[in-house]
Structures are given as C-alpha cells and as structure tokens.
Design a protein around this motif. Structure first.
Motif, PDB file in Angstrom:
ATOM      1  N   VAL A 148       0.831  -1.197   0.000  1.00  0.00           N
ATOM      2  CA  VAL A 148       0.000   0.000   0.000  1.00  0.00           C
ATOM      3  C   VAL A 148       0.873   1.258   0.000  1.00  0.00           C
ATOM      4  O   VAL A 148       1.814   1.358   0.797  1.00  0.00           O
ATOM      5  CB  VAL A 148      -0.938  -0.002   1.229  1.00  0.00           C
ATOM      6  CG1 VAL A 148      -1.933   1.141   1.170  1.00  0.00           C
ATOM      7  CG2 VAL A 148      -1.666  -1.319   1.342  1.00  0.00           C
ATOM      8  N   PRO A 149       0.573   2.214  -0.913  1.00  0.00           N
ATOM      9  CA  PRO A 149       1.399   3.422  -1.014  1.00  0.00           C
ATOM     10  C   PRO A 149       1.624   4.135   0.314  1.00  0.00           C
ATOM     11  O   PRO A 149       2.711   4.635   0.564  1.00  0.00           O
ATOM     12  CB  PRO A 149       0.610   4.308  -1.983  1.00  0.00           C
ATOM     13  CG  PRO A 149      -0.120   3.341  -2.846  1.00  0.00           C
ATOM     14  CD  PRO A 149      -0.498   2.198  -1.928  1.00  0.00           C
ATOM     15  N   SER A 150       0.633   4.169   1.185  1.00  0.00           N
ATOM     16  CA  SER A 150       0.792   4.874   2.464  1.00  0.00           C
ATOM     17  C   SER A 150       1.830   4.211   3.371  1.00  0.00           C
ATOM     18  O   SER A 150       2.343   4.842   4.284  1.00  0.00           O
ATOM     19  CB  SER A 150      -0.549   4.959   3.195  1.00  0.00           C
ATOM     20  OG  SER A 150      -1.041   3.657   3.484  1.00  0.00           O
ATOM     21  N   LEU A 151       2.152   2.939   3.115  1.00  0.00           N
ATOM     22  CA  LEU A 151       3.156   2.245   3.926  1.00  0.00           C
ATOM     23  C   LEU A 151       4.573   2.374   3.371  1.00  0.00           C
ATOM     24  O   LEU A 151       5.544   2.149   4.084  1.00  0.00           O
ATOM     25  CB  LEU A 151       2.810   0.759   4.034  1.00  0.00           C
ATOM     26  CG  LEU A 151       1.495   0.402   4.711  1.00  0.00           C
ATOM     27  CD1 LEU A 151       1.291  -1.102   4.698  1.00  0.00           C
ATOM     28  CD2 LEU A 151       1.475   0.929   6.130  1.00  0.00           C
ATOM     29  N   ASN A 162       6.533   4.919   2.329  1.00  0.00           N
ATOM     30  CA  ASN A 162       7.454   5.954   2.818  1.00  0.00           C
ATOM     31  C   ASN A 162       8.135   5.581   4.125  1.00  0.00           C
ATOM     32  O   ASN A 162       9.271   5.966   4.366  1.00  0.00           O
ATOM     33  CB  ASN A 162       6.740   7.291   2.970  1.00  0.00           C
ATOM     34  CG  ASN A 162       6.413   7.905   1.633  1.00  0.00           C
ATOM     35  OD1 ASN A 162       7.009   7.555   0.621  1.00  0.00           O
ATOM     36  ND2 ASN A 162       5.455   8.810   1.621  1.00  0.00           N
ATOM     37  N   ASP A 163       7.429   4.858   4.968  1.00  0.00           N
ATOM     38  CA  ASP A 163       7.986   4.492   6.274  1.00  0.00           C
ATOM     39  C   ASP A 163       8.255   2.993   6.375  1.00  0.00           C
ATOM     40  O   ASP A 163       8.299   2.443   7.480  1.00  0.00           O
ATOM     41  CB  ASP A 163       7.023   4.915   7.390  1.00  0.00           C
ATOM     42  CG  ASP A 163       6.828   6.423   7.426  1.00  0.00           C
ATOM     43  OD1 ASP A 163       7.826   7.150   7.276  1.00  0.00           O
ATOM     44  OD2 ASP A 163       5.674   6.862   7.594  1.00  0.00           O
ATOM     45  N   GLY A 165       4.004   0.679  -3.584  1.00  0.00           N
ATOM     46  CA  GLY A 165       2.995   1.664  -3.952  1.00  0.00           C
ATOM     47  C   GLY A 165       2.429   1.226  -5.282  1.00  0.00           C
ATOM     48  O   GLY A 165       1.985   0.106  -5.417  1.00  0.00           O
ATOM     49  N   ASN A 166       2.490   2.100  -6.252  1.00  0.00           N
ATOM     50  CA  ASN A 166       1.974   1.773  -7.583  1.00  0.00           C
ATOM     51  C   ASN A 166       3.087   1.404  -8.553  1.00  0.00           C
ATOM     52  O   ASN A 166       2.848   1.230  -9.735  1.00  0.00           O
ATOM     53  CB  ASN A 166       1.171   2.937  -8.135  1.00  0.00           C
ATOM     54  CG  ASN A 166      -0.050   3.209  -7.310  1.00  0.00           C
ATOM     55  OD1 ASN A 166      -0.684   2.286  -6.804  1.00  0.00           O
ATOM     56  ND2 ASN A 166      -0.390   4.468  -7.136  1.00  0.00           N
TER      57      ASN A 166
END
Length: 128
Positions: A90-93, A95-96, A122-123
C-alpha cells in the motif's frame, strides 16, 4: 466500487467470446480488490468465480495490499495452480517501510512465493 462479479461481466463483455471457444488471451488478468466493499465477497466466493469453466484460463492476478489478499490468492491457487500474482504494498506504507514491515510481508506471502511475479512498492512494480 464495482463488485468482482460485475467487474468480470464488464471484462467479459470486452472479450470476443462469439467463437464459442473458452480460450482467453494469455495476457488476461484480474485486479482483485474487495477491501473497500461494505460486504466483500469471501475468498471462497472469489475463487469460485475466477475458476469457473469460462474464466479458469486467467493466469494473472493483482492484489492491492488488503489484509484478505493472501487468503484470496490462496483460494484462487487451490482452484488453479497456473497463476502468477502481483502484490502491491500500500502506497501509504511505502514511505515508512521498515525492515520489520518487509519481514512481515515476506512471512505472510512465503507459502505462495513461487506464484509471485511482481511486488509493487505503492503503484510502482519491482520485479523479483
């Protein structure tokens, strides 16, 4: 969001089945996402739909990082072992993303690793 069944109907409408043959294009695949549905189809229901005599030739499946994805993939593979799966983190995951997150992801999908052909951060696809 369309249900998986309706999505399949729309997809089939765009594939010429007038010859009566059940031969589908070899590149045909499904994006499987029920994570946002109020009443999502179960893994068993999805596997039954995708393994019907008409759709059993579909080889590629993309999953979007929902908690239910592993169970759905496992159910599909139990009906058709000639599949390849693409999994999105999932893109929100992204970055971290930590070493612990990656280890958890690998542990979750370890039993199906021979079916995974792509992991998307992400994508963006990251080929294995």
């Amino acid at each position: 969001m369309l249900s998986l069944g309706l999505t399949i109907l729309v997809l089939l409408y765009t594939v010429d089945l007038s010859s009566g043959s059940s031969n589908l294009p070899s590149q045909l695949g499904f994006d499987v996402s029920v994570g946002l549905q109020d009443d999502p189809l179960s893994a068993t229901e999805i596997a039954a739909i995708t393994s019907s005599s008409l759709l059993n030739g579909v080889k590629y499946y993309k999953f979007y990082g929902w908690d239910s994805d592993h169970d759905v993939a496992k159910a599909i593979i139990a009906k058709n072992s000639n599949v390849r799966i693409y999994i999105e983190i999932v893109p929100s995951l992204v970055n971290d993303l930590s070493a612990t997150d990656i280890a958890s992801f690998v542990a979750t999908w370890d039993d199906l690793k021979s079916y995974i052909y792509c992991i998307a951060l992400g994508n963006e696809p990251l080929l294995n």
